[in-house]
Motif scaffolding. Structure first.
Motif, PDB file in Angstrom:
ATOM      1  N   GLY A  59      76.802  20.527  39.894  1.00 48.05           N
ATOM      2  CA  GLY A  59      77.321  19.325  38.774  1.00 48.05           C
ATOM      3  C   GLY A  59      76.803  18.154  38.974  1.00 48.05           C
ATOM      4  N   LEU A  60      74.932  18.144  39.352  1.00 47.16           N
ATOM      5  CA  LEU A  60      74.527  17.387  39.056  1.00 47.16           C
ATOM      6  C   LEU A  60      73.385  17.527  38.451  1.00 47.16           C
ATOM      7  CD1 LEU A  60      73.397  17.015  43.422  1.00 47.16           C
ATOM      8  CD2 LEU A  60      75.254  15.341  41.796  1.00 47.16           C
ATOM      9  N   THR A  61      72.876  16.866  37.640  1.00 45.57           N
ATOM     10  CA  THR A  61      72.228  15.986  36.524  1.00 45.57           C
ATOM     11  C   THR A  61      70.097  15.997  37.383  1.00 45.57           C
ATOM     12  OG1 THR A  61      72.188  13.884  36.000  1.00 45.57           O
ATOM     13  CG2 THR A  61      73.481  14.818  34.874  1.00 45.57           C
ATOM     14  N   LEU A  62      69.233  16.362  36.244  1.00 47.02           N
ATOM     15  CA  LEU A  62      68.145  16.607  37.172  1.00 47.02           C
ATOM     16  C   LEU A  62      67.611  15.305  36.850  1.00 47.02           C
ATOM     17  CD1 LEU A  62      66.229  19.645  35.586  1.00 47.02           C
ATOM     18  CD2 LEU A  62      66.584  19.281  38.238  1.00 47.02           C
ATOM     19  N   ASP A  63      68.494  14.268  36.425  1.00 44.68           N
ATOM     20  CA  ASP A  63      67.977  13.117  36.511  1.00 44.68           C
ATOM     21  C   ASP A  63      68.045  12.373  37.880  1.00 44.68           C
ATOM     22  OD1 ASP A  63      70.544  12.920  35.448  1.00 44.68           O
ATOM     23  OD2 ASP A  63      69.602  10.799  34.536  1.00 44.68           O
ATOM     24  N   VAL A  64      68.985  12.454  38.810  1.00 41.89           N
ATOM     25  CA  VAL A  64      69.330  11.989  39.614  1.00 41.89           C
ATOM     26  C   VAL A  64      68.600  12.901  41.009  1.00 41.89           C
ATOM     27  CG1 VAL A  64      71.953  10.974  38.866  1.00 41.89           C
ATOM     28  CG2 VAL A  64      71.630  13.001  40.337  1.00 41.89           C
ATOM     29  N   SER A  65      67.746  14.035  40.239  1.00 47.09           N
ATOM     30  CA  SER A  65      67.467  14.167  42.293  1.00 47.09           C
ATOM     31  C   SER A  65      65.443  13.878  41.886  1.00 47.09           C
ATOM     32  CB  SER A  65      67.528  16.024  41.255  1.00 47.09           C
ATOM     33  OG  SER A  65      68.885  16.365  41.144  1.00 47.09           O
ATOM     34  N   ALA A  66      65.468  13.995  43.267  1.00 45.86           N
ATOM     35  CA  ALA A  66      64.147  13.411  43.629  1.00 45.86           C
ATOM     36  C   ALA A  66      63.476  14.725  44.367  1.00 45.86           C
ATOM     37  CB  ALA A  66      64.021  12.348  43.890  1.00 45.86           C
TER      38      ALA A  66
END
Length: 181
Positions: A59-66
């Motif tokens: 349930g995460l979004t790509l914009d918080v993933s690096a």
């Protein structure tokens, strides 16, 4: 104190070194206290370590993933490496930005085997925390402005969460405009 990101519960990384690759645990322990306090870790299913699968499952979004990728190039017979950190919604500008920074004619993503050997981390879990000290660490400015980001832990079975701005304080770090496109 537990923090949650999506459905993941995190704990202070320094209290869960079992969830960190050896070079990551060593580097995290050497961070200044104010930065180390903001580094958190969550255990995940190692089969879901790849960004797209992990964000969907938890349930995460790509914009918080690096993502941290290892780029290599050769100059005068010397292999040169760099760690590059970009948001998961972008791609590393290997052919322009990284090639010029490494001062090589051609740069490309390091092979899986050489990346694993050079970093001491698992493929799919490579992180900027704990990369070899003699490598440049190129961090896209967008990562430093993103708030908390999710990155690898050096292992496929966990992820780190930390303020993107703190990546600029890692050894060898250089904030680069336009690294991610």
């Amino acid at each position: 104190m537990t923090h949650t990101y999506g459905t993941l519960r995190t704990e202070p990384a320094l209290e869960r070194s079992d969830l960190l690759a050896a070079p990551v645990a060593k580097a995290a322990a050497a961070l200044p206290d104010d930065i180390a306090a903001g580094v958190r870790v969550a255990e995940i299913d190692p089969d879901l370590a790849d960004t797209a699968a992990m964000t969907e499952a938890y349930g995460l979004t790509l914009d918080v993933s690096a993502n941290c990728v290892v780029v290599a190039g050769r100059r005068a017979g010397e292999e040169r490496y760099a760690g590059c950190v970009i948001l998961a919604t972008t791609r590393v500008d290997v052919n322009n930005v990284v090639r010029r920074r490494l001062d090589v004619r051609k740069a490309s993503f390091a092979s899986m085997d050489s990346a694993i050997e050079a970093t001491g981390m698992e493929y799919g879990g490579i992180t900027p925390v704990g990369l070899p000290a003699d490598w440049p660490l190129l961090v896209d400015r967008a990562v430093t402005e993103a708030g908390d980001v999710c990155i690898g832990s050096g292992l496929r079975r966990s992820k780190l969460f930390l303020p993107g701005a703190s990546l600029a304080a890692l050894p060898g770090a250089e904030v680069v405009d336009g690294l991610g496109r």
